[in-house]
Write an enzyme that holds these catalytic residues in place. Structure first.
Site, PDB file in Angstrom:
ATOM      1  N   TRP A 207    -105.880  -8.472  70.933  1.00 25.46           N
ATOM      2  CA  TRP A 207    -106.170  -9.801  71.618  1.00 25.46           C
ATOM      3  C   TRP A 207    -107.508  -9.999  71.901  1.00 25.46           C
ATOM      4  O   TRP A 207    -107.946 -11.061  72.755  1.00 25.46           O
ATOM      5  CB  TRP A 207    -105.055 -10.075  72.692  1.00 25.46           C
ATOM      6  CG  TRP A 207    -103.756 -10.033  72.310  1.00 25.46           C
ATOM      7  CD1 TRP A 207    -103.292  -9.995  71.268  1.00 25.46           C
ATOM      8  CD2 TRP A 207    -102.631  -9.859  73.241  1.00 25.46           C
ATOM      9  NE1 TRP A 207    -101.837  -9.958  71.210  1.00 25.46           N
ATOM     10  CE2 TRP A 207    -101.635 -10.065  72.477  1.00 25.46           C
ATOM     11  CE3 TRP A 207    -102.485  -9.742  74.659  1.00 25.46           C
ATOM     12  CZ2 TRP A 207    -100.205  -9.958  73.086  1.00 25.46           C
ATOM     13  CZ3 TRP A 207    -101.114 -10.091  75.330  1.00 25.46           C
ATOM     14  CH2 TRP A 207     -99.992  -9.950  74.381  1.00 25.46           C
TER      15      TRP A 207
ATOM     16  N   HIS B 210    -114.386  -0.551  66.965  1.00 26.89           N
ATOM     17  CA  HIS B 210    -113.977  -1.966  66.187  1.00 26.89           C
ATOM     18  C   HIS B 210    -115.487  -2.366  65.891  1.00 26.89           C
ATOM     19  O   HIS B 210    -116.447  -2.224  66.807  1.00 26.89           O
ATOM     20  CB  HIS B 210    -113.241  -2.830  67.468  1.00 26.89           C
ATOM     21  CG  HIS B 210    -112.896  -4.006  66.775  1.00 26.89           C
ATOM     22  ND1 HIS B 210    -113.797  -5.171  66.617  1.00 26.89           N
ATOM     23  CD2 HIS B 210    -111.703  -4.630  66.284  1.00 26.89           C
ATOM     24  CE1 HIS B 210    -113.191  -6.495  66.118  1.00 26.89           C
ATOM     25  NE2 HIS B 210    -111.854  -5.818  65.761  1.00 26.89           N
TER      26      HIS B 210
ATOM     27  N   GLU C 197    -111.693  -2.256  58.410  1.00 25.11           N
ATOM     28  CA  GLU C 197    -112.064  -3.896  58.847  1.00 25.11           C
ATOM     29  C   GLU C 197    -113.359  -4.360  58.405  1.00 25.11           C
ATOM     30  O   GLU C 197    -114.505  -3.746  58.895  1.00 25.11           O
ATOM     31  CB  GLU C 197    -112.002  -3.689  60.233  1.00 25.11           C
ATOM     32  CG  GLU C 197    -110.600  -3.570  60.728  1.00 25.11           C
ATOM     33  CD  GLU C 197    -110.322  -4.318  62.253  1.00 25.11           C
ATOM     34  OE1 GLU C 197    -109.539  -4.813  62.196  1.00 25.11           O
ATOM     35  OE2 GLU C 197    -111.249  -4.416  62.984  1.00 25.11           O
TER      36      GLU C 197
HETATM   37  C1  PEP Z   1    -109.898  -7.804  64.392  1.00 24.98           C
HETATM   38  O1  PEP Z   1    -110.206  -8.301  65.428  1.00 24.98           O
HETATM   39  O2  PEP Z   1    -109.723  -6.509  64.354  1.00 24.98           O
HETATM   40  C2  PEP Z   1    -109.584  -8.789  63.313  1.00 24.98           C
HETATM   41  C3  PEP Z   1    -109.201  -8.175  62.325  1.00 24.98           C
HETATM   42  O3  PEP Z   1    -109.660 -10.034  63.604  1.00 24.98           O
HETATM   43  P1  PEP Z   1    -109.290 -11.239  62.789  1.00 24.98           P
HETATM   44  O4  PEP Z   1    -107.617 -10.910  62.238  1.00 24.98           O
HETATM   45  O5  PEP Z   1    -109.244 -12.469  63.579  1.00 24.98           O
HETATM   46  O6  PEP Z   1    -110.059 -11.428  61.637  1.00 24.98           O
END
Ligand code: PEP
Length: 233
Positions: free
Chosen positions: A10, A94, A154
């Site tokens: 979040w 992250h 990611e």
């Molecule tokens: C995240 O914050 O880990 C992410 C993947 O964001 P989003 O799904 O909004 O791209």
């Protein structure tokens, strides 16, 4: 059927009223044992969210941590404080921590070493496979539980942009990381994908080879979208 993981990050996107209301709604989501559903609210409201979700199967985790134990670190949060609240897992590394809070690979790796030697579980995020400290993981992951460490791919350019990596690209990266993990006998570690996951693309992503789940930002803060992702399995 393999176990899948959906983690909602979040971020700092919701105020208190919306966070509590989302948590109350999440209590009503039905899912079976093949899904592990977790949410990571801002640490300011984490106690209240834990209380709301205490009778559900949804686990509440932290978005970050700074140190292991109490100390003079203004603005920081530590594992021992989280433990007191009943939190036993955190996201680490992250891309927003890296880019907006200037956390270096070295700092993140130090934190990873700390947490691998603690009784916390961790979701370690990476942007390119070269970033993953396999040697450090091999030397510090002494816990046999499959969920002690989760790894999340990611790609920075896909986070919060609405641009999702192609299925071929996701599969290629995940397969590479899986084979690196195999070399250190840790092929059971789940590898999640994160980057603009939504109810429209989640089914295909979750059915991709070597994808064990998704880390979801924006869509996890909207109840209908989060439910859509859960129901897309
Ligand atoms: C995240 O914050 O880990 C992410 C993947 O964001 P989003 O799904 O909004 O791209």
């Amino acid at each position: 059927m393999k176990k899948l993981h959906i983690i909602g990050n979040w971020k700092m996107s919701l105020n208190r009223k919306d966070s509590l209301s989302l948590a109350k709604n999440i209590c009503s989501i039905n899912f079976n044992d093949h899904l592990n559903l977790e949410v990571a609210p801002t640490s300011l409201y984490i106690s209240e969210i834990i209380n709301i979700l205490k009778d559900s199967n949804v686990n509440v985790i932290s978005q970050n941590f700074d140190f292991e134990s109490l100390g003079s670190f203004t603005g920081g949060i530590c594992l021992d404080q989280m433990k007191e609240l009943g939190v036993n897992k955190t996201i680490l590394g992250h891309s927003e921590r890296r880019s907006k809070f200037n956390e270096s690979d070295e700092q993140i790796n130090n934190k990873l070493k700390t947490i691998l030697n603690s009784d916390f579980d961790v979701v370690y995020c990476f942007d390119s496979p070269e970033q993953i400290p396999f040697e450090l993981i091999k030397n510090n992951l002494n816990d046999n539980s499959d969920l002690k460490l989760t790894i999340a791919y990611e790609p920075t350019w896909a986070i919060g942009t609405g641009k999702t990596a192609s299925i071929e690209h996701i599969e290629e990266i995940h397969t590479k990381v899986k084979s690196n993990l195999k070399e250190i006998m840790l092929e059971n570690i789940p590898i999640l994908y994160g980057g603009s996951v939504n109810p429209t693309n989640s089914n295909e992503i979750l059915n991709t080879n070597n994808v064990d789940g998704v880390l979801v930002g924006g869509a996890s803060t909207k109840f209908d979208q989060l439910t859509g992702i859960v129901n897309s399995i």
